[in-house]
Write an enzyme that holds these catalytic residues in place. Structure first.
Site, PDB file in Angstrom:
ATOM      1  N   LYS A 196       1.015  -1.178   0.108  1.00 20.59           N
ATOM      2  CA  LYS A 196       0.009   0.183  -0.249  1.00 20.59           C
ATOM      3  C   LYS A 196       0.737   1.157  -0.173  1.00 20.59           C
ATOM      4  O   LYS A 196       1.462   1.658   1.079  1.00 20.59           O
ATOM      5  CB  LYS A 196      -0.768   0.099   1.314  1.00 20.59           C
ATOM      6  N   GLU A 202       9.922   1.788  10.605  1.00 21.37           N
ATOM      7  CA  GLU A 202      11.071   3.024  10.481  1.00 21.37           C
ATOM      8  C   GLU A 202      10.264   4.351  10.679  1.00 21.37           C
ATOM      9  O   GLU A 202       9.393   4.717  10.019  1.00 21.37           O
ATOM     10  CB  GLU A 202      11.587   2.984   9.176  1.00 21.37           C
ATOM     11  N   CYS A 227      13.570  11.451   6.897  1.00 19.14           N
ATOM     12  CA  CYS A 227      13.706  10.952   8.146  1.00 19.14           C
ATOM     13  C   CYS A 227      15.276  10.793   8.610  1.00 19.14           C
ATOM     14  O   CYS A 227      15.634  11.139   9.942  1.00 19.14           O
ATOM     15  CB  CYS A 227      13.233   9.472   8.650  1.00 19.14           C
ATOM     16  N   GLU A 263      10.237  16.237  15.380  1.00 20.71           N
ATOM     17  CA  GLU A 263      10.466  16.156  14.188  1.00 20.71           C
ATOM     18  C   GLU A 263       9.635  17.171  13.361  1.00 20.71           C
ATOM     19  O   GLU A 263       8.502  17.248  13.262  1.00 20.71           O
ATOM     20  CB  GLU A 263      10.164  14.894  13.547  1.00 20.71           C
TER      21      GLU A 263
HETATM   22  P1  NAP Z   1       1.826   8.320   8.219  1.00 21.03           P
HETATM   23  O1  NAP Z   1       0.318   9.061   8.239  1.00 21.03           O
HETATM   24  O2  NAP Z   1       2.338   7.549   9.081  1.00 21.03           O
HETATM   25  O3  NAP Z   1       1.459   7.193   6.891  1.00 21.03           O
HETATM   26  C1  NAP Z   1       2.520   6.547   6.301  1.00 21.03           C
HETATM   27  C2  NAP Z   1       1.737   5.505   5.853  1.00 21.03           C
HETATM   28  O4  NAP Z   1       0.809   4.628   6.573  1.00 21.03           O
HETATM   29  C3  NAP Z   1       0.978   5.886   4.546  1.00 21.03           C
HETATM   30  O5  NAP Z   1       0.726   4.973   3.401  1.00 21.03           O
HETATM   31  C4  NAP Z   1      -0.374   5.960   5.063  1.00 21.03           C
HETATM   32  O6  NAP Z   1      -1.733   5.839   4.242  1.00 21.03           O
HETATM   33  C5  NAP Z   1      -0.410   4.688   6.130  1.00 21.03           C
HETATM   34  N1  NAP Z   1      -1.394   4.748   7.121  1.00 21.03           N
HETATM   35  C6  NAP Z   1      -2.047   5.850   7.722  1.00 21.03           C
HETATM   36  N2  NAP Z   1      -2.846   5.447   8.726  1.00 21.03           N
HETATM   37  C7  NAP Z   1      -2.928   3.928   8.837  1.00 21.03           C
HETATM   38  C8  NAP Z   1      -3.266   2.852   9.679  1.00 21.03           C
HETATM   39  N3  NAP Z   1      -4.178   3.287  10.507  1.00 21.03           N
HETATM   40  N4  NAP Z   1      -2.994   1.592   9.357  1.00 21.03           N
HETATM   41  C9  NAP Z   1      -2.115   1.506   8.351  1.00 21.03           C
HETATM   42  N5  NAP Z   1      -1.403   2.351   7.521  1.00 21.03           N
HETATM   43  C10 NAP Z   1      -1.787   3.562   7.653  1.00 21.03           C
HETATM   44  O7  NAP Z   1       2.748   9.569   7.507  1.00 21.03           O
HETATM   45  P2  NAP Z   1       2.668  10.508   6.666  1.00 21.03           P
HETATM   46  O8  NAP Z   1       1.135  10.875   6.526  1.00 21.03           O
HETATM   47  O9  NAP Z   1       3.034   9.931   5.257  1.00 21.03           O
HETATM   48  O10 NAP Z   1       3.586  11.496   7.125  1.00 21.03           O
HETATM   49  C11 NAP Z   1       3.044  12.321   8.358  1.00 21.03           C
HETATM   50  C12 NAP Z   1       4.465  12.666   9.200  1.00 21.03           C
HETATM   51  O11 NAP Z   1       5.191  11.427   9.397  1.00 21.03           O
HETATM   52  C13 NAP Z   1       5.547  13.657   8.302  1.00 21.03           C
HETATM   53  O12 NAP Z   1       5.137  14.766   8.602  1.00 21.03           O
HETATM   54  C14 NAP Z   1       6.938  13.152   9.082  1.00 21.03           C
HETATM   55  O13 NAP Z   1       6.931  13.803  10.379  1.00 21.03           O
HETATM   56  C15 NAP Z   1       6.722  11.691   9.354  1.00 21.03           C
HETATM   57  N6  NAP Z   1       7.262  10.984   8.327  1.00 21.03           N
HETATM   58  C16 NAP Z   1       8.439  10.229   8.480  1.00 21.03           C
HETATM   59  C17 NAP Z   1       8.974   9.429   7.518  1.00 21.03           C
HETATM   60  C18 NAP Z   1      10.232   8.669   7.873  1.00 21.03           C
HETATM   61  O14 NAP Z   1      10.877   8.100   6.977  1.00 21.03           O
HETATM   62  N7  NAP Z   1      10.538   8.408   8.987  1.00 21.03           N
HETATM   63  C19 NAP Z   1       8.427   9.414   6.257  1.00 21.03           C
HETATM   64  C20 NAP Z   1       7.401  10.040   5.960  1.00 21.03           C
HETATM   65  C21 NAP Z   1       6.721  10.922   7.076  1.00 21.03           C
HETATM   66  P3  NAP Z   1      -2.284   7.329   3.542  1.00 21.03           P
HETATM   67  O15 NAP Z   1      -1.321   8.423   3.792  1.00 21.03           O
HETATM   68  O16 NAP Z   1      -2.141   6.904   1.921  1.00 21.03           O
HETATM   69  O17 NAP Z   1      -3.535   7.392   4.151  1.00 21.03           O
END
Ligand code: NAP
Ligand code: MG
Length: 478
Positions: free
Chosen positions: A171, A246, A280, A379
């Site tokens: 996904k 991660e 990250c 972060e």
């Molecule tokens: P996120 O909300 O954790 O999303 C990451 C992935 O998880 C997306 O594919 C998302 O789907 C999915 N997801 C969301 N809720 C879920 C659930 N309940 N069960 C299973 N999967 C689920 O992170 P983001 O929106 O991409 O980014 C938000 C913040 O995360 C950023 O502002 C940053 O601080 C941090 N981040 C960290 C990294 C890293 O490499 N450490 C990378 C990106 C972001 P959808 O978004 O498609 O709905």
């Protein structure tokens, strides 16, 4: 309209539409997707379950050929795919092409690993018996990825999953489905049996949740936010599935008095601001000893002001846009908060107008900070760094480690003694000496300590620890 890929076919899923917008130009629609939900996730899981027994014992040559084909095509199309990636995510074209190249090599690396999967044979401590230790696939692996590396992160999870004989339900983040779709289209022509690889495009709360909570998915690999990761870890523990997370970082970069000033400023800018700080592994906390502090801050400010912020695909752009409106709001609210906490905004932090409507932000530097401030502990995930002034190496080390995270940690120094000490004592999964905290190789382990990672390492040969189960078989001569 593009669709999900389930059981060997691209299939539409209902009438919900997902529109992928270019963050450099919000009038540019990159693609439209048929948005899947829980039902499609369940079909994909069922297809993977059916394919798993045969794929788990498939010939390693078949896996080598498939992974090698995928890697070769990605590399051959790196300019086209790099441009698509930059258009949907906003990193600059050289960064987009660089990420695609890395994805190609990841598939090549795991193609080679597929024919190197081995075990160990030991003599038993009981007379006349031997012990074989072998690795077997885990079964069905669920892969959930974030938006900031639209092709590299999916690749470093999909390639090892397939290499070790697992079936995949993938996904991608809804923010960046186009690179994921092209990757799936290439994989669909790699000669894999139907059901071995599936991709479902839909919301995390539906598709992601269905994958994470399914009793038929034996392992979940996730990269993204701390909040979502913590929920996933609990859900996996409840059903005793393997899990690998991660998460975020608040990565320090120490600059000592004896550092090469030019190099240290370049390392800080690359690690802090490139890819718009949306990594990250970005170095968001610069910790500088007092002898070099004034020179460092002056040169850093000068170079940062000169960075070209603009359209990701425009020639000469160094810093592309922030990925989305909501991420831009998050960045701006942290910039506001830091000032309320008493930090001094030295440079940038303002929205930038360009010819196209996009989410452009001038990289920001904060000084006069205290490491207990939220701007130093949380972060931001944008082009924002803090610079603190410390007395000596010991104070710098203590401050570097004073964080709930532990992904990457850097130091700029010409002292062998301090470099060696730091490699040992930095509380991080990855340590960089005279190199940016972000930007890693594709053939060695990636991951963090403390709040940044959970579970086995990703990438390199260490990936086998997550994507396989170990079996110990005893045999007596009889
Ligand atoms: P996120 O909300 O954790 O999303 C990451 C992935 O998880 C997306 O594919 C998302 O789907 C999915 N997801 C969301 N809720 C879920 C659930 N309940 N069960 C299973 N999967 C689920 O992170 P983001 O929106 O991409 O980014 C938000 C913040 O995360 C950023 O502002 C940053 O601080 C941090 N981040 C960290 C990294 C890293 O490499 N450490 C990378 C990106 C972001 P959808 O978004 O498609 O709905
Ligand atoms: Mg987009």
């Amino acid at each position: 309209m593009k669709t999900s890929y389930i059981n060997g076919s691209f299939i539409p899923s209902g009438d919900r539409v997902l529109t992928n917008i270019n963050p450099s130009d919000t009038s540019d629609v990159v693609d439209q997707f048929s948005r899947a939900g829980r039902a499609e996730a369940e079909s994909a899981i069922a297809a993977a379950v059916s394919a798993a027994p045969a794929w788990g014992v498939s010939n390693p040559q078949q896996r080598f050929d498939a992974l090698d084909f995928i890697g070769s095509e990605i590399l051959a199309r790196r300019e086209e795919l790099g441009a698509l990636l930059s258009r949907e995510e906003g990193k600059t074209l050289p960064e987009g092409i660089g990420e695609v190249t890395r994805a190609g090599y990841l598939f090549k690396f795991f193609a080679g690993e597929a024919v190197r999967i081995g075990g160990e044979r030991l003599e038993s401590v009981r007379a006349g018996a031997t012990v074989d230790i072998t690795r077997e696939p885990v079964g069905v692996v669920g892969i959930v990825t974030p938006w900031n590396f639209p092709i590299a992160i999916p690749s470093w999870k999909i390639a090892p999953a397939l290499c070790y004989g697992n079936c995949v339900v993938f996904k991608p983040a809804e923010m960046v489905p186009s690179s994921a779709w092209v990757l799936a289209e290439i994989i669909s022509r790699a000669g894999l049996p139907d059901g071995v690889f599936n991709m479902v495009i839909g919301p995390g709360s539906e598709v992601g949740d269905a994958i994470v909570t399914s009793k038929d998915v034996q392992a979940i690999t996730f990269t993204g936010s701390v909040g979502t990761g913590a929920t996933i870890a609990q859900q996996c523990a409840a059903r005793m599935a393997k899990v690998q997370l991660e998460l975020g970082g608040k990565n320090p970069l120490i600059v000592l008095d004896d550092a090469n000033l030019e190099q240290a400023v370049e390392v800080a800018i690359q690690g802090g601001f490139y890819s718009t700080g949306q990594r990250c592994t970005a170095s968001s906390r610069l910790i500088v000893t007092e002898g070099i502090y004034d020179d460092f801050i002056n040169l850093l400010a000068e170079r940062t002001k000169a960075l070209r912020v603009g359209h990701a695909l425009a020639e000469g752009t160094q810093i592309g846009p922030v990925v989305s409106e909501s991420q831009l709001e998050q960045d701006l609210s942290y910039i506001e908060l830091a000032q309320q906490e008493g930090a001094r905004l030295l440079v940038g932090g303002n929205r930038v107008e360009e010819e196209t409507e996009g989410y452009f932000l001038q990289p920001a530097i904060f000084t006069d900070v205290d490491n207990s401030m939220r701007i130093c502990q949380e972060e931001v995930f944008g082009p924002v760094v803090t610079v603190s002034r410390v007395k000596d190496y010991d104070a710098a080390l203590a401050e570097a480690n004073d964080t709930p995270f532990g992904l990457s940690s850097g130091i700029c120094t010409t002292s062998l003694k301090h470099a060696e000490h730091y490699k040992r004592h930095a509380q991080a999964g990855m340590v960089m000496v005279n190199m940016p905290t972000a930007g890693v190789d594709y053939h060695v382990p990636f991951g963090g300590t403390k709040g940044s990672s959970y579970g086995p390492r990703e990438q390199g040969r260490y990936a086998a620890d997550f994507y396989t189960r170990v079996k110990t078989a005893y045999q007596s001569a009889g």
